[in-house]
Design a protein around this motif. Structure first.
Motif, PDB file in Angstrom:
ATOM      1  N   MET A  26      59.175  21.766 -38.081  1.00 27.28           N
ATOM      2  CA  MET A  26      58.853  21.161 -36.783  1.00 27.28           C
ATOM      3  C   MET A  26      59.494  21.934 -35.635  1.00 27.28           C
ATOM      4  N   THR A  27      60.704  22.419 -35.862  1.00 29.56           N
ATOM      5  CA  THR A  27      61.379  23.195 -34.823  1.00 29.56           C
ATOM      6  C   THR A  27      60.716  24.552 -34.662  1.00 29.56           C
ATOM      7  N   ARG A  28      60.447  25.225 -35.776  1.00 28.96           N
ATOM      8  CA  ARG A  28      59.823  26.551 -35.694  1.00 28.96           C
ATOM      9  C   ARG A  28      58.424  26.477 -35.090  1.00 28.96           C
ATOM     10  N   ALA A  29      57.674  25.409 -35.406  1.00 31.00           N
ATOM     11  CA  ALA A  29      56.297  25.289 -34.924  1.00 31.00           C
ATOM     12  C   ALA A  29      56.221  24.777 -33.484  1.00 31.00           C
ATOM     13  N   GLY A  30      57.372  24.502 -32.879  1.00 31.89           N
ATOM     14  CA  GLY A  30      57.372  24.053 -31.486  1.00 31.89           C
ATOM     15  C   GLY A  30      56.961  22.611 -31.321  1.00 31.89           C
ATOM     16  N   MET A  31      57.189  21.788 -32.363  1.00 30.80           N
ATOM     17  CA  MET A  31      56.839  20.360 -32.291  1.00 30.80           C
ATOM     18  C   MET A  31      57.928  19.553 -31.583  1.00 30.80           C
ATOM     19  N   ILE A  32      59.177  19.908 -31.824  1.00 29.41           N
ATOM     20  CA  ILE A  32      60.313  19.181 -31.251  1.00 29.41           C
ATOM     21  C   ILE A  32      61.348  20.166 -30.740  1.00 29.41           C
ATOM     22  N   ARG A  33      62.180  19.693 -29.820  1.00 28.18           N
ATOM     23  CA  ARG A  33      63.321  20.459 -29.353  1.00 28.18           C
ATOM     24  C   ARG A  33      64.518  19.504 -29.230  1.00 28.18           C
ATOM     25  N   LYS A  34      65.632  19.913 -29.799  1.00 30.23           N
ATOM     26  CA  LYS A  34      66.829  19.085 -29.796  1.00 30.23           C
ATOM     27  C   LYS A  34      67.479  19.081 -28.411  1.00 30.23           C
ATOM     28  N   ALA A 522      49.626  34.065 -38.570  1.00 29.54           N
ATOM     29  CA  ALA A 522      50.915  33.540 -39.042  1.00 29.54           C
ATOM     30  C   ALA A 522      51.332  32.317 -38.217  1.00 29.54           C
ATOM     31  N   GLU A 523      51.055  32.383 -36.915  1.00 30.82           N
ATOM     32  CA  GLU A 523      51.443  31.281 -36.037  1.00 30.82           C
ATOM     33  C   GLU A 523      50.643  30.020 -36.352  1.00 30.82           C
ATOM     34  N   TRP A 524      49.326  30.177 -36.562  1.00 28.79           N
ATOM     35  CA  TRP A 524      48.516  28.996 -36.844  1.00 28.79           C
ATOM     36  C   TRP A 524      48.753  28.468 -38.260  1.00 28.79           C
ATOM     37  N   ASP A 525      49.100  29.348 -39.178  1.00 26.90           N
ATOM     38  CA  ASP A 525      49.520  28.867 -40.507  1.00 26.90           C
ATOM     39  C   ASP A 525      50.792  28.039 -40.393  1.00 26.90           C
ATOM     40  N   LEU A 526      51.728  28.486 -39.561  1.00 27.08           N
ATOM     41  CA  LEU A 526      52.974  27.754 -39.350  1.00 27.08           C
ATOM     42  C   LEU A 526      52.699  26.387 -38.726  1.00 27.08           C
ATOM     43  N   ILE A 527      51.842  26.355 -37.712  1.00 31.62           N
ATOM     44  CA  ILE A 527      51.518  25.100 -37.028  1.00 31.62           C
ATOM     45  C   ILE A 527      50.720  24.174 -37.937  1.00 31.62           C
ATOM     46  N   GLY A 528      49.860  24.739 -38.789  1.00 34.07           N
ATOM     47  CA  GLY A 528      49.242  23.954 -39.850  1.00 34.07           C
ATOM     48  C   GLY A 528      47.922  23.293 -39.554  1.00 34.07           C
TER      49      GLY A 528
END
Length: 574
Positions: A26-34, A522-528
């Motif tokens: 989630m962090t790598r895919a840019g879903m959340i930020r702490k 690679a980016e869209w594979d990561l985002i899913g």
């Protein structure tokens, strides 16, 4: 949606504190930020997932006949004082004072507020059954927030509350919510299991948890593969492993056992099976009613704290201190046992222990144990016998002789039949048909919405990243053109396909950022995203495009004229 007009920011590496797959991805895919420990910003991609989950929940809750409202995050502490939970809830409850020195809390749940609403709004049996729900931010001051959204301090939850005239009717509402929850989790696409559970700090006398099956889950659930039995280990009944006590075959002997302060060490030292030893656990009740208990379980078993708390007088137990143990036993921990003990100590034996014979236990003398110990002959029968242990591998189901199976799970939902726990304390009543005042029966029902996001990723990922279930993916389709800016036919075809997919009411994003193919894929594979439509100049010459299914990484070339019907068919089968 065009990617150049959206915010997509991915990372190559996960933060060092990320422990679970979902937190890392989630962090790598840019879903959340702490922002702080256990407190996160939901970034645009993550927020889309959150909104899709909320939409499914609203549809199923509304279908069940529930009515949405919105209760405040800040609650007056006075209501929690009336219910008694202001003290019971503990340090997870965040408290503060306003400028007028009035006490408030940040809600972890809303039983008190909804009870206050019902007290003022529901007066007649004709207004029930009634189920209110809301989707709202919650806060629990976790001592150690971890696992990203799965154990955060601030989170979003759907909680619902039912009001009924009788216990029988309340259980009908309970069943309605059970079915609604099953529908919600099925629509989201989670592998889940509903299990009988402890009621915990919420209270009540009937409860089920819904667990997403995942090896990273903090809970262990047990179930029978051949029946509908399933339970959290906290509540699962442990069988008595000795159905009938055997007659003594050995004499009680005092044995010297050097440096053997655990059952495992004792068994190894005496060369006996560990299941012939007894483990002694000393508990104390609160200081205002100070009393010592000696709990006995088999040496290879573990104590179940939840079961112990249900025993009368032990609901607020604590472990005895070393000083207290020495006061009562004249011996330090590690060599304790039930033989020749102070008569003021209450002895509680697990059901299996109560039927043991010729067992080994501490002698209440340092470096000494008794062997060949037997009930009645060498010591008094236990004061009480209960199931106080955790179920173990090899135990049988209480409803059959089938061996129980174990799974790890992430709790994503919990439903409770409360009865009159809150309605009585907060004076929630109604007039029945005869015009007499009755206390209202209640139930409460929660879903951890933000936790579902983490659970879905734990179930759906590979070495390249997230694999979203179609129902909650940020987008259903991403269009990946190769050479978008420099190749006119690629750009025009991409825009045409994008508009056709949008017209078909499919959630789609066009990646018009003109990134290098390897980086873009690679980016869209990561985002899913479930489907990638890859557009190249060579394929366009043959009036074809390539579809990649993220779940299987399978690629298929199809004619452009068949694109819409093919993508719809693939999405419907995901």
């Amino acid at each position: 949606m065009h990617a150049t007009k959206y915010h997509i920011f991915t990372l190559k590496e996960a933060p060092s504190e990320a422990e679970t797959t979902s937190h890392k991805l989630m962090t790598r895919a840019g879903m959340i930020r702490k922002i702080s420990g256990g407190i996160y910003t939901h970034m645009p991609l993550g927020l889309r997932v959150l909104h899709k989950i909320e939409a499914i929940i609203r549809e199923e809750m509304n279908r069940s006949g529930s009515i949405e409202l919105l209760m405040p995050i800040i609650q007056p502490a006075e209501l929690w004082q009336k219910s008694g939970r202001i003290k019971e809830y503990g340090p997870e409850l965040l408290r503060f004072k306003d400028r007028n020195e009035r006490d408030f809390i940040i809600q972890p749940t809303s039983e008190e507020v909804i009870s206050e609403i019902a007290r003022n709004e529901i007066h007649s049996y004709k207004q029930m059954p009634l189920i209110f729900y809301h989707i709202q931010t919650k806060f629990r001051d976790e001592i150690r927030p971890r696992f990203g959204l799965m154990r955060s301090r601030e989170f979003i939850m759907k909680d619902a509350y039912s009001f009924d005239t009788t216990e029988e009717n309340s259980l009908i509402s309970y069943e309605t919510m059970f079915n609604a929850y099953s529908g919600i989790f099925n629509r989201i696409g989670l592998k889940f299991r509903a299990v009988a559970a402890d009621t915990g700090s919420i209270g009540g006398n009937r409860s089920h948890e819904f667990h997403a099956i995942a090896e990273t889950g903090e809970d262990t659930i047990v179930y029978d593969r051949y029946s509908d039995y399933a339970s959290n280990t906290e509540l699962a009944e442990a069988p008595c492993l000795i159905l009938e006590r055997n007659k003594p075959k050995q004499n009680m002997v005092l044995a010297h056992t050097t440096d053997t302060n655990t059952c495992k060490k004792v068994a190894e030292y005496l060369k006996v099976p560990i299941h012939s030893t007894i483990k002694s656990i000393v508990l104390m009740t609160p200081s205002e009613n100070r009393k010592m208990y000696l709990l006995l379980i088999r040496g290879d078993h573990t104590l179940n704290d939840i079961k112990v708390k249900k025993i009368e007088g032990l609901d607020k137990f604590r472990l005895a201190t070393e000083e207290e143990i020495f006061e009562y036993f004249n011996c330090k921990p590690g060599f304790l046992g039930p033989v020749n003990i102070n008569k003021s100590i209450t002895v509680i034996a697990d059901r299996t222990v109560a039927n043991m014979s010729d067992f080994v236990c501490g002698a209440n003398i340092e470096n000494m144990h008794y062997t060949g110990v037997n009930w009645s002959r060498d010591l008094a029968e236990p004061d009480a016998i209960y199931d106080i242990r955790n179920v173990e591998i090899g135990d049988t189901c209480p409803n059959s002789n089938n061996i129980l199976s174990f799974q790890r799970g992430i709790e994503i939902g919990h439903i409770f039949f409360l009865g009159t726990k809150y309605s009585k304390a907060l004076n929630v009543s109604f007039l029945n048909k005869e015009g007499k005042s009755n206390i209202t029966q209640m139930g409460c029902y929660g879903i951890g919405i933000t936790r579902i996001i983490g659970a879905a990723i734990e179930q759906n990922n590979d070495e390249n990243g997230i694999i979203w279930p179609k129902s909650i993916s940020p987008f259903e389709i991403v269009i990946c053109p190769i050479g978008y800016k420099n190749k006119t036919r690629v750009r025009e075809t991409s825009i045409k396909i994008y508009e056709l997919i949008k017209e078909s009411k499919i959630d789609v994003i066009l990646d018009d950022r003109d990134k290098r193919p390897g980086i873009m894929f690679a980016e869209w594979d990561l985002i899913g995203i479930p489907l990638q439509i890859i557009i190249t100049e060579d394929n366009i010459k043959n009036e074809e495009v390539e579809i990649k299914i993220r779940k299987t990484n399978q690629k298929t070339r199809i004619h452009i004229t068949k694109l819409i019907e093919t993508t719809i068919r693939i999405l419907n089968n995901l």
